[in-house]
Design a protein around this motif. Sequence first.
Motif, short mmCIF file in Angstrom:
data_model
loop_
_atom_site.label_atom_id
_atom_site.label_comp_id
_atom_site.label_asym_id
_atom_site.label_seq_id
_atom_site.Cartn_x
_atom_site.Cartn_y
_atom_site.Cartn_z
N UNK A 140 0.83 -1.21 0.00
CA UNK A 140 0.00 0.00 0.00
C UNK A 140 0.86 1.26 0.00
N UNK A 141 2.11 1.13 0.49
CA UNK A 141 3.08 2.23 0.44
C UNK A 141 4.47 1.59 0.46
N UNK A 142 5.46 2.33 -0.03
CA UNK A 142 6.82 1.77 -0.05
C UNK A 142 7.85 2.88 -0.19
N UNK A 143 9.06 2.61 0.36
CA UNK A 143 10.19 3.54 0.31
C UNK A 143 11.44 2.72 0.52
N UNK A 144 12.57 3.19 -0.01
CA UNK A 144 13.81 2.44 0.27
C UNK A 144 14.51 3.05 1.48
N UNK A 145 15.27 2.22 2.19
CA UNK A 145 15.91 2.65 3.44
C UNK A 145 17.30 3.19 3.12
N UNK A 146 17.34 4.46 2.76
CA UNK A 146 18.62 5.11 2.49
C UNK A 146 19.07 5.98 3.66
N UNK A 147 18.14 6.55 4.40
CA UNK A 147 18.47 7.47 5.48
C UNK A 147 18.20 6.92 6.87
N UNK A 148 17.88 5.65 6.99
CA UNK A 148 17.58 5.06 8.30
C UNK A 148 16.11 4.70 8.41
N UNK A 149 15.83 3.63 9.13
CA UNK A 149 14.46 3.13 9.27
C UNK A 149 13.51 4.17 9.82
N UNK A 150 13.91 4.88 10.87
CA UNK A 150 13.01 5.86 11.50
C UNK A 150 12.62 6.95 10.51
N UNK A 163 28.10 -3.17 19.37
CA UNK A 163 28.48 -3.25 20.79
C UNK A 163 29.97 -2.95 20.98
N UNK A 164 30.80 -3.43 20.04
CA UNK A 164 32.25 -3.15 20.11
C UNK A 164 32.51 -1.65 20.08
N UNK A 165 31.69 -0.91 19.36
CA UNK A 165 31.84 0.54 19.25
C UNK A 165 31.00 1.29 20.30
N UNK A 166 30.48 0.56 21.27
CA UNK A 166 29.62 1.15 22.31
C UNK A 166 28.41 1.87 21.71
N UNK A 167 27.88 1.28 20.64
CA UNK A 167 26.68 1.81 20.00
C UNK A 167 25.50 0.91 20.29
N UNK A 168 24.31 1.49 20.34
CA UNK A 168 23.08 0.72 20.48
C UNK A 168 22.73 0.16 19.11
N UNK A 169 22.69 -1.16 18.94
CA UNK A 169 22.37 -1.73 17.62
C UNK A 169 21.05 -1.24 17.05
N UNK A 170 20.06 -1.02 17.93
CA UNK A 170 18.77 -0.53 17.45
C UNK A 170 18.90 0.86 16.86
N UNK A 171 19.72 1.72 17.47
CA UNK A 171 19.93 3.07 16.94
C UNK A 171 20.62 2.99 15.59
N UNK A 172 21.54 2.05 15.42
CA UNK A 172 22.20 1.87 14.13
C UNK A 172 21.18 1.56 13.04
N UNK A 173 20.19 0.72 13.37
CA UNK A 173 19.15 0.37 12.40
C UNK A 173 18.20 1.54 12.16
N UNK A 174 17.83 2.24 13.22
CA UNK A 174 16.88 3.34 13.10
C UNK A 174 17.45 4.55 12.38
N UNK A 175 18.73 4.84 12.61
CA UNK A 175 19.29 6.11 12.14
C UNK A 175 20.52 5.98 11.26
N UNK A 176 21.03 4.74 11.05
CA UNK A 176 22.28 4.58 10.33
C UNK A 176 22.19 4.87 8.85
N UNK A 177 21.20 4.28 8.18
CA UNK A 177 21.01 4.52 6.75
C UNK A 177 21.93 3.70 5.86
N UNK A 178 21.74 3.88 4.56
CA UNK A 178 22.51 3.24 3.48
C UNK A 178 22.35 1.72 3.42
N UNK A 179 21.27 1.21 3.99
CA UNK A 179 21.02 -0.23 3.89
C UNK A 179 20.36 -0.59 2.55
N UNK A 180 19.61 0.35 1.98
CA UNK A 180 18.92 0.16 0.70
C UNK A 180 18.02 -1.07 0.69
N UNK A 181 17.44 -1.36 1.85
CA UNK A 181 16.37 -2.34 1.91
C UNK A 181 15.06 -1.64 1.56
#
Length: 348
Positions: free
Chosen positions: A232-242, A274-292
């Motif tokens: 019903x709607x669609x977008x590619x994940x270039x700038x982060x999931x959120x 985790x090695x970089x002391x980052x929250x994995x969820x934040x990486x998914x929400x705000x990281x971008x460039x996944x192009x899913x």
Amino acid sequence: MFENQDRTNLEELGEFGLIGHLTKNIKLTNESSNKGVGDDAAVLDFAGKKTLISTDMLLEGIHFDLAYTPLKHLGYKAIQVNLSDIYAMNGIASQVTVSIGMSSKFPLEAIEELYQGIYIACEKYNVDLIGGDTTASKQGLVISVTSIGYADEADIVYRNGAEEGDLICVSGDLGGAYTGLQLLEREKLIYLENPNIQPDLEGKDYIVERQLKPEARRDVIELLKSIEVKPTSMIDVSDGLASELLHICRQSNKGCNLYEEKIPLDPMTFETAREFNLDPTICALSGGEDYELLFTVKQADYDKIKFKMDISIIGYITEPSAGCNLVTKSGTVHELKAQGWNAFKKSE
């Protein structure tokens, strides 16, 4: 970067010589490509289909760093990020144009390497390179790609079609490109401090490839067609999931509930974050460039997609008054905010 290689200065060829050299082996494979490189304009014939067009620009120092980005990978990625926009409209990509601006530091051999990646991507995705431009640049390497595709009007999917109760779905996994970037940036800094230390990327192939060589998800579009599901709607994940989910909600005038525990993360992405002391969820929400591909489907389509290995159902669309929310693993509800890529954000 190129001093120790055999090099042919571009001025020896000139602009038209360079264009001729780079395009002499192009073969058109799509029926819609009537005329490609070699005239004042390309000629396309889509026989009653709606035409889809999207353009992206990649700038050295902003979108890529040649300290750790091979030119072949860069050419490949430049095509992928553009094709992704066509697939995000539920369309078929068929042609691209490529324009480049380059400084005198680049010999012909470097440009050939860049175009090798471009041609590999075009061949893999059955896309014709039909034109472009070349020019000198004083700002480093500039790549501009325009992607062209087509679809039946009834098949096109926009961002504004999400309805209350629709399921929110995403392909693949998220956050890998961002964690791969963190790894590459770390190894670059180590190298600059001591050039005798070789980069340590062992065991991190997947996330490095997610950053340097992403894949546009044409296969997801083909899968959805095969199971007769039209989003019903669609977008590619270039700038982060959120950011992308908020685009859908705002343009559809709806709210959403996104469940943290449902967000797909590859184990390597999780561990590296985790090695970089980052929250994995934040990486998914705000990281971008996944192009899913992030998309919504009607609840009636649930049985068709629930067992598809590469699609995750991560939430649902709500009425606008409910707002856009992230439900954490502990059940806490937070307002969903976009903190992803901003091309005009000033450096600290």
